[in-house]
Design a protein around this motif. Structure first.
Motif: not given
Length: 469
Positions: A135-141, A240-252, A305-310
């Motif tokens: 669902r969220e391929p950009h999340l940390s492994r 706004k460019a970071a929005a493509r990295l995530l579609s769901a709300i990630i809750l702790p 992790p991809a937020l490092a470039d945002m």
């Protein structure tokens, strides 16, 4: 709408505070035909705790089971979904994932799922790491698993209460801004509220003053039952460019003290991380600290992790009216025709309509409905469309000019926000109504033009040669 006070006109209900809860309460009473007056000490609505939140419509899946907070969240959630289209309010059906990053967090997921089912949120289900990453391929492994909460959505945190108050006004409510309640006197039948602009007479007073709820209780001389302990939450807004990295709300996985740090898209097309939970004595200033912001950024980058470039577009902080109690502090002092709605913390945006229902029920124990709600008026004034997934004003002809290029705010939107039944009362109110100045440059390029368009409109005018923070 800064109306003059008419001390001879006694209202049925005076609502003190025009945050999201006060706006929802005013709407609820106005719908039944009550004469309602809203008293707000700031130049515009939503100037206190309601101006800073994560803008999530919560299901209440992890709320204390059977609590008043849970009841209000459930009722508020249902009513929002029922009325939002008629009020022109956007909704982004994003879903949420409660993410576990440690074995200790993983061990709590079954318990949280069980609570969700007990709370009536029966569509939650566990996700394996592979399912989460699909669902969220950009999340940390390093993710160990998660819990899917399909009903958590994103909404507009500012247009929502604005719509509530617009409907209240359409049904006869009066809104007083730059009006501070200094004291109150109850004569056994009605209240006389002394303000900096004169007296207000009302049969019943509802204290929805948020961060100042305990102070208002003192000024009404009825005795306070809680103390506000401001809790600051700092946020970081990614570009706004970071929005493509995530579609769901990630809750702790929450703790007893806080729901924790959330990583979420916003309905405005950004990516948000926050809030922190920091106790402080000051209930006016919500400062941001570099060290804390760096920690939030590091936390976000560890999750995504991809937020490092945002780049980061903005940072901000808000205050929540916490108390020593975990529960909402809502009480009915029937002997004094007073209802207090206090201690409404992070769930206030979702719970507001439910809180209004609860407050109205308390009121109706002694006061009958004035008219059936089926006769209520629905506002015809269109709200600004600020959600990125919907057609914005700049896509329609005749908008005049693009004033804020970062957020694509048109001159037509600015002009609309400065007119109508509840025009912007200051520059912050204009931002919340249009998002002008909230983009990448934070008003550096559009500030002078906005100052020109708003000249003579605000008590404190924008200086053309400076950037409004």
């Amino acid at each position: 709408m800064n109306s003059h006070l008419h001390s001879a006109d006694r209202q049925d209900v005076a609502v003190i505070g025009a945050g999201v809860v006060g706006c929802a309460i005013a709407r609820r009473f106005a719908l039944t035909g009550a004469r309602v007056i809203v008293i707000e000490k700031a130049a515009d609505i939503l100037a206190g705790a309601s101006k800073g939140n994560s803008a999530i419509l919560h299901t209440g899946f992890d709320a204390p089971s059977g609590s008043l907070e849970w009841q209000c969240m459930q009722a508020g959630y249902a009513e929002f979904l029922d009325i939002r289209e008629r009020l022109g309010l956007p909704l982004l059906r994003s879903t949420a994932i409660l993410a576990a990053w440690t074995e200790d967090e993983m061990s709590k997921l079954d318990q949280i799922a069980a609570k969700a089912w007990k709370n009536g949120v029966t569509d939650v289900r566990p996700l394996s790491p592979a399912e989460v990453l699909a669902r969220e391929p950009h999340l940390s492994r390093t993710l160990l698993g998660g819990l899917l909460v399909p009903g958590e959505f994103l909404i507009d945190p500012w247009s929502t209460p604005l719509a509530y108050l617009h409907q209240a006004i359409a049904n006869g409510a009066t809104v007083l801004r730059e009006t501070e309640v200094l004291s109150g006197r109850f004569d056994g039948q009605a209240w006389t509220l002394e303000t900096n602009r004169g007296a207000v007479l009302a049969e019943t007073v509802i204290n929805a003053a948020g961060l100042w709820g305990d102070v208002v209780d003192d000024r009404l001389q009825v005795g306070r039952t809680f103390d506000i302990r401001p809790r600051k939450g700092q946020f970081v807004v990614f570009d706004k460019a970071a929005a493509r990295l995530l579609s769901a709300i990630i809750l702790p996985v929450p703790t007893e003290r806080t729901k924790g740090i959330v990583l979420t898209p916003t309905i405005f097309g950004n990516l948000l991380v926050g809030p922190t939970a920091e106790e402080q004595a000051d209930r006016i200033h919500a400062t941001v600290e570099q060290a804390t912001l760096e920690q939030l950024i590091a936390k976000a980058q560890a999750i995504l992790p991809a937020l490092a470039d945002m780049p980061v577009t903005a940072t901000y902080a808000g205050l929540r009216p916490a108390t020593a109690h975990s529960e909402y502090q809502i009480r009915h002092d029937a002997a004094h025709n007073l209802i207090v709605a206090g201690g409404i913390r992070s769930t206030g945006l979702t719970g507001a309509l439910g809180i209004a229902q609860h407050v109205a029920k308390l009121y109706n124990e002694r006061h009958p409905h004035k008219r059936p709600e089926s006769n209520a008026i629905w506002p015809t004034v269109a709200l600004p469309v600020l959600a990125e997934h919907e057609a914005r004003d700049w896509t329609r002809p005749g908008y005049g000019e693009i004033v804020c290029h970062c957020e694509l705010v048109t001159k037509r939107e600015i002009e609309a926000a400065l007119t109508g039944p509840l025009p912007a009362g200051d520059s912050s109110g204009l931002k919340r109504r249009t998002r002008a100045g909230m983009g990448r440059c934070q008003g550096f390029y559009c500030h002078a033009r906005i100052a020109s368009l708003t000249q003579g409109r605000f008590t404190t005018p924008l200086a053309i040669g400076s950037v409004d923070a």
